[in-house]
Write an enzyme that holds these catalytic residues in place. Structure first.
Site, PDB file in Angstrom:
ATOM      1  N   ASP A 302     -26.493 -32.168  44.075  1.00 12.64           N
ATOM      2  CA  ASP A 302     -25.094 -31.995  43.669  1.00 12.64           C
ATOM      3  C   ASP A 302     -24.801 -30.507  43.678  1.00 12.64           C
ATOM      4  OD1 ASP A 302     -26.370 -30.866  41.515  1.00 12.64           O
ATOM      5  OD2 ASP A 302     -25.444 -32.145  39.998  1.00 12.64           O
ATOM      6  N   ASP A 304     -23.299 -27.551  40.989  1.00 14.93           N
ATOM      7  CA  ASP A 304     -22.962 -27.333  39.583  1.00 14.93           C
ATOM      8  C   ASP A 304     -22.182 -26.030  39.428  1.00 14.93           C
ATOM      9  OD1 ASP A 304     -24.920 -29.487  38.473  1.00 14.93           O
ATOM     10  OD2 ASP A 304     -26.220 -28.232  39.711  1.00 14.93           O
ATOM     11  N   ASP A 391     -20.579 -31.210  39.609  1.00 10.79           N
ATOM     12  CA  ASP A 391     -20.491 -31.164  38.139  1.00 10.79           C
ATOM     13  C   ASP A 391     -19.775 -29.883  37.732  1.00 10.79           C
ATOM     14  OD1 ASP A 391     -21.948 -33.475  37.955  1.00 10.79           O
ATOM     15  OD2 ASP A 391     -23.832 -32.516  37.348  1.00 10.79           O
TER      16      ASP A 391
HETATM   17  N1  DCT Z   1     -29.373 -29.567  32.685  1.00 17.78           N
HETATM   18  C1  DCT Z   1     -29.043 -29.547  31.344  1.00 17.78           C
HETATM   19  N2  DCT Z   1     -29.030 -30.727  30.666  1.00 17.78           N
HETATM   20  C2  DCT Z   1     -29.324 -31.880  31.303  1.00 17.78           C
HETATM   21  C3  DCT Z   1     -29.630 -31.894  32.665  1.00 17.78           C
HETATM   22  C4  DCT Z   1     -29.629 -30.712  33.335  1.00 17.78           C
HETATM   23  O1  DCT Z   1     -28.781 -28.508  30.783  1.00 17.78           O
HETATM   24  N3  DCT Z   1     -29.347 -33.003  30.612  1.00 17.78           N
HETATM   25  C5  DCT Z   1     -29.423 -28.306  33.407  1.00 17.78           C
HETATM   26  C6  DCT Z   1     -30.760 -28.036  34.018  1.00 17.78           C
HETATM   27  C7  DCT Z   1     -30.507 -27.933  35.487  1.00 17.78           C
HETATM   28  C8  DCT Z   1     -29.002 -27.859  35.622  1.00 17.78           C
HETATM   29  O2  DCT Z   1     -28.469 -28.363  34.420  1.00 17.78           O
HETATM   30  C9  DCT Z   1     -28.478 -28.604  36.799  1.00 17.78           C
HETATM   31  O3  DCT Z   1     -28.958 -29.945  36.814  1.00 17.78           O
HETATM   32  P1  DCT Z   1     -29.274 -30.673  38.189  1.00 17.78           P
HETATM   33  O4  DCT Z   1     -28.122 -30.563  39.095  1.00 17.78           O
HETATM   34  O5  DCT Z   1     -29.736 -32.042  37.832  1.00 17.78           O
HETATM   35  O6  DCT Z   1     -30.520 -29.866  38.708  1.00 17.78           O
HETATM   36  P2  DCT Z   1     -30.648 -28.837  39.893  1.00 17.78           P
HETATM   37  O7  DCT Z   1     -31.735 -27.933  39.473  1.00 17.78           O
HETATM   38  O8  DCT Z   1     -29.340 -28.247  40.225  1.00 17.78           O
HETATM   39  O9  DCT Z   1     -31.194 -29.742  41.059  1.00 17.78           O
HETATM   40  P3  DCT Z   1     -30.442 -30.251  42.380  1.00 17.78           P
HETATM   41  O10 DCT Z   1     -30.656 -29.166  43.362  1.00 17.78           O
HETATM   42  O11 DCT Z   1     -31.140 -31.513  42.767  1.00 17.78           O
HETATM   43  O12 DCT Z   1     -29.005 -30.481  42.044  1.00 17.78           O
HETATM   44 MG    MG Z   2     -27.659 -29.424  40.789  1.00 20.68          MG
END
Ligand code: DCT
Ligand code: MG
Length: 467
Positions: A302, A304, A391
């Site tokens: 995704d 962020d 997100d």
């Molecule tokens: N995070 C958080 N609380 C959560 C889940 C995630 O604070 N319950 C934080 C940690 C990583 C960040 O948010 C982004 O989450 P992801 O998009 O799931 O992880 P990513 O490292 O960006 O991995 P991806 O590249 O797969 O999106």
């Molecule tokens: Mg992410």
């Protein structure tokens, strides 16, 4: 005269300890001079402290007490300087760093990911992938104990800059339990681990992995479907006795698109869309790319973003306005908006929160190929867009640093930061705040660097947080 070493201790903790000691009548000097009789360090090994001390060129260094924080805390408790005992001293190492021989032992690896630098270069990917299969399997079986053991083992290996060539190479590495070592050894010796291969070929593992790959489907739901005898997404989707929530329905509709990794170019294009959309709400909106892309990843599941406005309280209507604009542009495929439940008076939270309390939304957006740099629009293609998961989170501006640190990840890095804060510093860290339990105060931070300094940690750049 006492001198507190700021390195590792951090500026704010040093300031706090200085005022505490002065309030008890101790003499504390902020500069290291020959007047100092007691040098106090926290969290520093002799190998780190002594070379630094020697560079300070103190004439009387040999006659100065070089002490660990335990002497200081005992003295604070006693309200007077306690006599120096051997266990308080940080002894000068026999072999100094400066004169270290080239083949002398490398510095030890910390058990905390927040004290390691973990880039995306991972020469032990075969090993870490295998350990992560075990992590996933534990998550499916709800066995949290072994799960964190394998997670930490994989994370330690990710911080290494060379490939392990035999089990002996793991000597001195923390967090490697017997089970992890067995798997590492098997893979190094035979190319694969029977335990991992068994999991990979297990029908239940394969099915749960498939089901949880749908947006909105967690291990519990996946297990429920598996128990009903369902084995494929087609079977699940066409089972009329099942009820899907809005998120899962969207997950099925856009399954093909959102299981495809998002590229950096796509993330950038989305950044432009969100920035423009948010600017209709207020020209002062700032947008930061966070998550895996901030850590330098080339692909993500995704994208962020953190959105902030400088005026306090103005963030309240921000995300609903952004969502409305995206809808009116015809590019909003799905949105789940979560109102803020952030309340400063309810901090610090002692629970490890699954999610923070800021206003946020989970979206699926329509991204047109023409907006993505370097992407050809294929005239033969049945459509010129793809669905992408995005997100957005909108914290109050004064919470930005905590939110940025929390959302930058990786998840393992965040877990270890919080564990380190709690166990090593008596502090509580989450996406909202940093709370010092010894002084019962919140520590303020404008930047991530401030938070690392409060924790007495060396700053770790985002691209070194791929733990
Ligand atoms: N995070 C958080 N609380 C959560 C889940 C995630 O604070 N319950 C934080 C940690 C990583 C960040 O948010 C982004 O989450 P992801 O998009 O799931 O992880 P990513 O490292 O960006 O991995 P991806 O590249 O797969 O999106
Ligand atoms: Mg992410």
């Amino acid at each position: 005269m006492v001198y507190l070493v700021e390195r590792r201790m951090g500026k704010s903790r040093r300031n706090f300890l200085t005022s505490l000691a002065r309030s008890k009548g101790f003499c504390v000097d902020n500069t290291l001079s020959d007047k100092v009789t007691h040098i106090v360090a926290e969290g520093m090994s002799a190998n780190e402290l002594w070379p630094w001390l020697e560079e300070q060129n103190l004439p009387q260094l040999d006659k100065t007490n070089v002490l660990d924080i335990t002497w200081f805390t005992e003295s604070m408790r006693a309200d007077r300087p306690v006599p120096v005992e051997e266990q308080h001293r940080i002894q000068r190492p026999a072999l100094q760093l400066k004169t270290r021989l080239p083949d002398s032992p490398v510095p030890t690896v910390s058990q905390y990911a927040c004290q390691r630098r973990t880039t995306l270069d991972n020469p032990n990917k075969v090993l870490t992938d295998a350990l992560e299969v075990l992590v996933e399997n534990c998550e499916f079986n709800d066995s949290m104990g072994p799960c964190s053991g394998f997670r930490r083992a994989a994370s330690v290996l990710k911080s290494l800059t060379t490939a392990l060539s035999c089990l002996q190479d793991t000597a001195g590495l923390p967090c490697l339990g017997e089970e992890s070592k067995t798997i590492i050894e098997e893979i190094i010796d035979c190319g694969s681990s029977s335990r991992v291969e068994d999991i990979l070929s297990d029908e239940r593992y394969q099915t749960l992995k498939l089901f949880t790959s749908v947006f909105g489907v967690g291990p519990k739901t996946a297990e429920k479907w598996y128990r009903r005898g369902l084995r494929s997404l087609e079977q699940v989707y066409s089972d009329s006795s099942l009820h899907f929530n809005r998120m899962q329905t969207a997950g099925f509709i856009y399954y093909e698109d959102i299981s495809k990794p998002v590229t950096v170019a796509e993330a950038r294009a989305l950044g432009c869309i969100i920035e423009e959309t948010a600017s209709y709400y207020s020209s002062g909106v700032s947008i930061s790319l966070t998550g895996g892309f901030r850590r330098g990843k080339q692909f993500g599941h995704d994208v962020d973003f953190i959105l902030t406005v400088p005026e306090p309280g103005k963030e309240d209507g921000l995300l609903p306005a952004v969502i409305d604009t995206l809808r009116s542009q015809g590019i909003l495929l799905y949105s789940d908006f979560q109102e803020s439940t952030f309340d400063l008076n309810k901090l610090p939270s002692r629970r490890f929160e699954a999610m923070d309390h800021f206003q946020k939304c989970f979206l699926i957006l329509k991204l047109r190929a023409g907006l993505v740099e370097g992407q050809q629009v294929d005239p033969g293609c049945r459509r010129d867009w793809r669905a992408v998961r995005v997100d957005l989170v909108a914290p109050p501006a004064e919470r930005y640093a905590f939110c940025l640190l929390g959302w930058s990840g990786s998840t393992q890095f965040e877990r270890d930061l919080r564990r380190f804060a709690r166990l090593e510093r008596g502090m509580l860290l989450d996406n909202h705040a940093l709370y010092d339990k010894t002084t019962n105060t919140f520590l303020q931070a404008k930047t991530e660097e401030d938070i690392f300094a409060h924790l007495g940690l060396d700053y770790i750049e985002p691209w070194q947080r791929n733990a």
